[in-house]
Design an enzyme around this catalytic site. Structure first.
Site, PDB file in Angstrom:
ATOM      1  N   GLU A 132     -42.698 -29.346  -2.444  1.00 53.25           N
ATOM      2  CA  GLU A 132     -44.069 -29.878  -2.556  1.00 53.25           C
ATOM      3  C   GLU A 132     -45.014 -28.702  -2.751  1.00 53.25           C
ATOM      4  OE1 GLU A 132     -44.986 -32.227   0.872  1.00 53.25           O
ATOM      5  OE2 GLU A 132     -43.407 -33.692   0.424  1.00 53.25           O
ATOM      6  N   SER A 137     -40.310 -22.931   0.368  1.00 55.57           N
ATOM      7  CA  SER A 137     -39.331 -22.374   1.313  1.00 55.57           C
ATOM      8  C   SER A 137     -39.439 -23.072   2.664  1.00 55.57           C
ATOM      9  CB  SER A 137     -39.570 -20.872   1.496  1.00 55.57           C
ATOM     10  OG  SER A 137     -39.267 -20.189   0.299  1.00 55.57           O
ATOM     11  N   TRP A 161     -42.202 -28.909  -9.084  1.00 54.43           N
ATOM     12  CA  TRP A 161     -41.112 -28.124  -9.691  1.00 54.43           C
ATOM     13  C   TRP A 161     -39.809 -28.926  -9.731  1.00 54.43           C
ATOM     14  CZ3 TRP A 161     -43.377 -25.537  -5.205  1.00 54.43           C
ATOM     15  CH2 TRP A 161     -44.520 -24.826  -5.544  1.00 54.43           C
ATOM     16  N   ILE A 162     -39.906 -30.149 -10.191  1.00 54.74           N
ATOM     17  CA  ILE A 162     -38.732 -31.019 -10.135  1.00 54.74           C
ATOM     18  C   ILE A 162     -37.907 -30.890 -11.414  1.00 54.74           C
ATOM     19  CG2 ILE A 162     -37.920 -33.397  -9.845  1.00 54.74           C
ATOM     20  CD1 ILE A 162     -39.309 -32.009  -7.336  1.00 54.74           C
ATOM     21  N   ARG A 273     -22.900  -0.621 -32.159  1.00 51.99           N
ATOM     22  CA  ARG A 273     -24.129   0.143 -32.396  1.00 51.99           C
ATOM     23  C   ARG A 273     -23.848   1.647 -32.315  1.00 51.99           C
ATOM     24  NH1 ARG A 273     -29.124   0.675 -34.560  1.00 51.99           N
ATOM     25  NH2 ARG A 273     -30.501   1.899 -33.233  1.00 51.99           N
ATOM     26  N   GLN A 284     -21.704   8.294 -21.895  1.00 54.61           N
ATOM     27  CA  GLN A 284     -21.447   7.978 -20.486  1.00 54.61           C
ATOM     28  C   GLN A 284     -22.578   7.142 -19.854  1.00 54.61           C
ATOM     29  OE1 GLN A 284     -21.099  11.102 -17.361  1.00 54.61           O
ATOM     30  NE2 GLN A 284     -18.957  10.492 -17.318  1.00 54.61           N
ATOM     31  N   GLU A 368     -33.558 -23.532  -5.347  1.00 54.18           N
ATOM     32  CA  GLU A 368     -32.521 -23.891  -4.357  1.00 54.18           C
ATOM     33  C   GLU A 368     -32.447 -22.873  -3.218  1.00 54.18           C
ATOM     34  OE1 GLU A 368     -29.123 -26.022  -5.484  1.00 54.18           O
ATOM     35  OE2 GLU A 368     -30.040 -26.775  -7.324  1.00 54.18           O
TER      36      GLU A 368
HETATM   37  N1  CAA Z   1     -26.750 -28.105   7.779  1.00 55.90           N
HETATM   38  C1  CAA Z   1     -27.105 -28.944   8.782  1.00 55.90           C
HETATM   39  N2  CAA Z   1     -28.252 -28.841   9.481  1.00 55.90           N
HETATM   40  C2  CAA Z   1     -29.056 -27.822   9.168  1.00 55.90           C
HETATM   41  C3  CAA Z   1     -28.746 -26.888   8.166  1.00 55.90           C
HETATM   42  C4  CAA Z   1     -27.530 -27.074   7.453  1.00 55.90           C
HETATM   43  N3  CAA Z   1     -27.155 -26.245   6.477  1.00 55.90           N
HETATM   44  N4  CAA Z   1     -29.759 -25.997   8.096  1.00 55.90           N
HETATM   45  C5  CAA Z   1     -30.650 -26.340   9.044  1.00 55.90           C
HETATM   46  N5  CAA Z   1     -30.227 -27.447   9.674  1.00 55.90           N
HETATM   47  C6  CAA Z   1     -30.869 -28.134  10.796  1.00 55.90           C
HETATM   48  C7  CAA Z   1     -31.073 -27.126  11.921  1.00 55.90           C
HETATM   49  O1  CAA Z   1     -29.933 -27.039  12.738  1.00 55.90           O
HETATM   50  C8  CAA Z   1     -32.263 -27.701  12.681  1.00 55.90           C
HETATM   51  O2  CAA Z   1     -31.828 -28.689  13.555  1.00 55.90           O
HETATM   52  P1  CAA Z   1     -32.160 -28.563  15.154  1.00 55.90           P
HETATM   53  O3  CAA Z   1     -33.651 -28.659  15.201  1.00 55.90           O
HETATM   54  O4  CAA Z   1     -31.435 -29.702  15.751  1.00 55.90           O
HETATM   55  O5  CAA Z   1     -31.658 -27.216  15.563  1.00 55.90           O
HETATM   56  C9  CAA Z   1     -33.066 -28.375  11.584  1.00 55.90           C
HETATM   57  O6  CAA Z   1     -32.183 -28.577  10.471  1.00 55.90           O
HETATM   58  C10 CAA Z   1     -34.245 -27.516  11.149  1.00 55.90           C
HETATM   59  O7  CAA Z   1     -33.711 -26.287  10.699  1.00 55.90           O
HETATM   60  P2  CAA Z   1     -34.410 -24.899  10.952  1.00 55.90           P
HETATM   61  O8  CAA Z   1     -34.940 -24.829  12.341  1.00 55.90           O
HETATM   62  O9  CAA Z   1     -33.453 -23.850  10.532  1.00 55.90           O
HETATM   63  O10 CAA Z   1     -35.642 -25.020   9.957  1.00 55.90           O
HETATM   64  P3  CAA Z   1     -36.618 -23.924   9.423  1.00 55.90           P
HETATM   65  O11 CAA Z   1     -37.951 -24.541   9.316  1.00 55.90           O
HETATM   66  O12 CAA Z   1     -36.481 -22.659  10.179  1.00 55.90           O
HETATM   67  O13 CAA Z   1     -36.134 -23.729   7.894  1.00 55.90           O
HETATM   68  C11 CAA Z   1     -34.799 -22.983   6.042  1.00 55.90           C
HETATM   69  C12 CAA Z   1     -34.871 -23.377   7.516  1.00 55.90           C
HETATM   70  C13 CAA Z   1     -33.403 -22.424   5.885  1.00 55.90           C
HETATM   71  C14 CAA Z   1     -35.834 -21.927   5.664  1.00 55.90           C
HETATM   72  C15 CAA Z   1     -34.984 -24.257   5.156  1.00 55.90           C
HETATM   73  O14 CAA Z   1     -36.284 -24.783   5.277  1.00 55.90           O
HETATM   74  C16 CAA Z   1     -34.669 -24.002   3.706  1.00 55.90           C
HETATM   75  O15 CAA Z   1     -33.512 -23.994   3.320  1.00 55.90           O
HETATM   76  N6  CAA Z   1     -35.716 -23.815   2.845  1.00 55.90           N
HETATM   77  C17 CAA Z   1     -35.507 -23.688   1.422  1.00 55.90           C
HETATM   78  C18 CAA Z   1     -35.590 -25.017   0.756  1.00 55.90           C
HETATM   79  C19 CAA Z   1     -34.936 -25.018  -0.592  1.00 55.90           C
HETATM   80  O16 CAA Z   1     -33.842 -24.499  -0.775  1.00 55.90           O
HETATM   81  N7  CAA Z   1     -35.581 -25.672  -1.556  1.00 55.90           N
HETATM   82  C20 CAA Z   1     -35.016 -25.808  -2.843  1.00 55.90           C
HETATM   83  C21 CAA Z   1     -35.607 -26.991  -3.515  1.00 55.90           C
HETATM   84  S1  CAA Z   1     -34.469 -27.903  -4.471  1.00 55.90           S
HETATM   85  C22 CAA Z   1     -34.342 -27.110  -5.945  1.00 55.90           C
HETATM   86  O17 CAA Z   1     -34.789 -26.015  -6.131  1.00 55.90           O
HETATM   87  C23 CAA Z   1     -33.561 -27.842  -6.950  1.00 55.90           C
HETATM   88  C24 CAA Z   1     -33.839 -27.440  -8.344  1.00 55.90           C
HETATM   89  O18 CAA Z   1     -34.789 -27.836  -8.906  1.00 55.90           O
HETATM   90  C25 CAA Z   1     -32.865 -26.611  -9.085  1.00 55.90           C
END
Ligand code: CAA
Length: 384
Positions: A132, A137, A161-162, A273, A284, A368
């Protein structure tokens, strides 16, 4: 331990390589310039079974393993990363999530055509709506709201950014159902693009992967039936994280492909080339660049394959997928930049392909999960 690919893996790798050369290479420069979505290429990929590679054949998939997926992603990304991101999102973020956590009805209705990449003869793919304007992140800060109205939810918000924004027919949408619960108050929903209240807004004019259609999606009181929620109430953030762990293998493989594509072009160029009376491969300065490229690419490939193997063995792969993603994407950016350098002035113009690979490489360090997010996941895992 063995480092050899099976006969079947080699066949899939070859099929992907042939496809990339015959179907993706023609017109790749023009599609990039015109920001043209590679619809024809994606439809043909679907015919090969590559849009639902790892899905069980009973739900329209090709029933291949994740190692095959890495091999295919690398080959296609060598030539056209706009095609491969579409393939990666549909395979890892959409099909995988539905197969792992969807109900039987959801799998019949949505997964089956999505895995085939077609419905009624038309392109039918998905998109993943997590990001959003103020939640990139920091993915738990979802502002999109899903109000529980009994037999349905009403979704409102803005997604940014979908990837596949306008080409997709199905969106997997993360939204807040209870803000007081933080990450436990997020749900995931299956939303059809054609439903009232869904608007495909501005298309982004991007540095790289310009053929991929990246859009803002507006949701205004979109009525989503309860049966379209994925998993139990409050499961949405875990769903997103679990799905992204697999998605990161896809993007790591895309980055690997961009790196190896750039390296192959630089290697071929250095053999023909001439400068200072000999082919530049005899200098090198060039040899050392090529040696470092080949070494880093091999390391990235091994990380991708290890993460894929762990996933295929039903082991926890979130650490490996983050390691693969951060390393492969940094390798892609570095290798593509060096490939431009080896090409000199020719590298700076479009027809030699390496400038496009350099532009395409950058996004692999961002989407991602940025490189910084991967380091959060890795450090939390090794320090716990
Ligand atoms: N599997 C299961 N549960 C998970 C997990 C995983 N891999 N990672 C986190 N969780 C759970 C945690 O255990 C936590 O649960 P509890 O509260 O019970 O402990 C809960 O989820 C919240 O996790 P965090 O406390 O770790 O959350 P955070 O706010 O510190 O954020 C983060 C963690 C890793 C930064 C995460 O927000 C993240 O990955 N951000 C990046 C988002 C992203 O990758 N976006 C990409 C968009 S999609 C895209 O880009 C597609 C495209 O177009 C190509």
């Amino acid at each position: 331990m063995q480092f050899q690919l099976s006969e079947e893996h080699l066949m899939i790798q070859k099929a992907a390589r042939d496809f990339a050369r015959t179907e993706c290479l023609p017109g790749v420069i023009e599609r990039d310039e015109k920001q043209q979505f590679p619809r024809e290429q994606v439809l043909k990929l679907a015919e090969l079974g590559f849009m639902g590679m790892m899905v069980d054949p009973q739900y329209g998939g090709a029933g291949m393993d994740t190692v095959s997926y890495v091999l295919a992603m690398e080959e296609i990304s060598k030539v056209d990363a706009s095609v491969s991101v579409c393939m990666s999102v549909n395979n890892s973020l959409v099909c995988w999530g539905l197969e792992a956590y969807g109900t039987e009805e959801q799998k019949q209705k949505y997964l089956t055509p999505l895995a085939q990449g077609r419905k009624d003869g038309e392109l039918y793919i998905g998109a993943f709506l997590l990001s959003e304007p103020e939640a990139g992140s920091d993915a738990t800060s979802q502002r999109t709201i899903a109000e529980d109205k009994g037999d349905h939810y009403l979704l409102s918000g803005t997604k940014n950014w979908i990837t596949n924004g306008s080409s997709a027919s199905v969106y997997l949408v993360m939204a807040q159902t209870d803000a007081s619960k933080g990450s436990k108050g997020i749900d995931a929903f299956i939303v059809e693009k054609k439903w009232p209240g869904v608007t495909v807004a501005a298309k982004e004019n991007k540095l790289g992967i310009r053929g991929s259609d990246t859009h803002t999606i507006l949701l205004t009181d979109v009525k989503v039936p309860k049966e379209n929620r994925i998993g139990a109430n409050g499961f949405g953030f875990t769903f997103a994280m679990k799905t992204l762990a697999g998605g990161r293998i896809g993007i790591a493989s895309q980055a690997l492909g961009i790196a190896s594509g750039a390296y192959e072009l630089a290697l071929a160029y250095s053999k023909q080339r001439k400068a200072f009376g000999k082919e530049i491969m005899h200098h090198q300065a060039i040899q050392f660049k090529l040696a470092d490229m080949a070494t880093r690419i091999e390391a990235a490939r091994l990380l991708c394959l290890k993460a894929a193997w762990e996933k295929d063995q039903n082991l926890d792969y979130s650490l490996s997928s983050s390691m693969a993603k951060v390393y492969a994407s940094e390798t892609a950016m570095w290798t593509a930049t060096e490939a431009v350098q080896i090409h000199g002035g020719y590298g700076f113009v479009k027809e030699y392909h390496v400038e496009r690979l350099m532009r395409d490489a950058k996004i692999t360090q961002i989407y991602e999960g940025t490189s910084e997010v991967q380091r959060i996941v890795i450090s939390r895992s090794i320090l716990k």
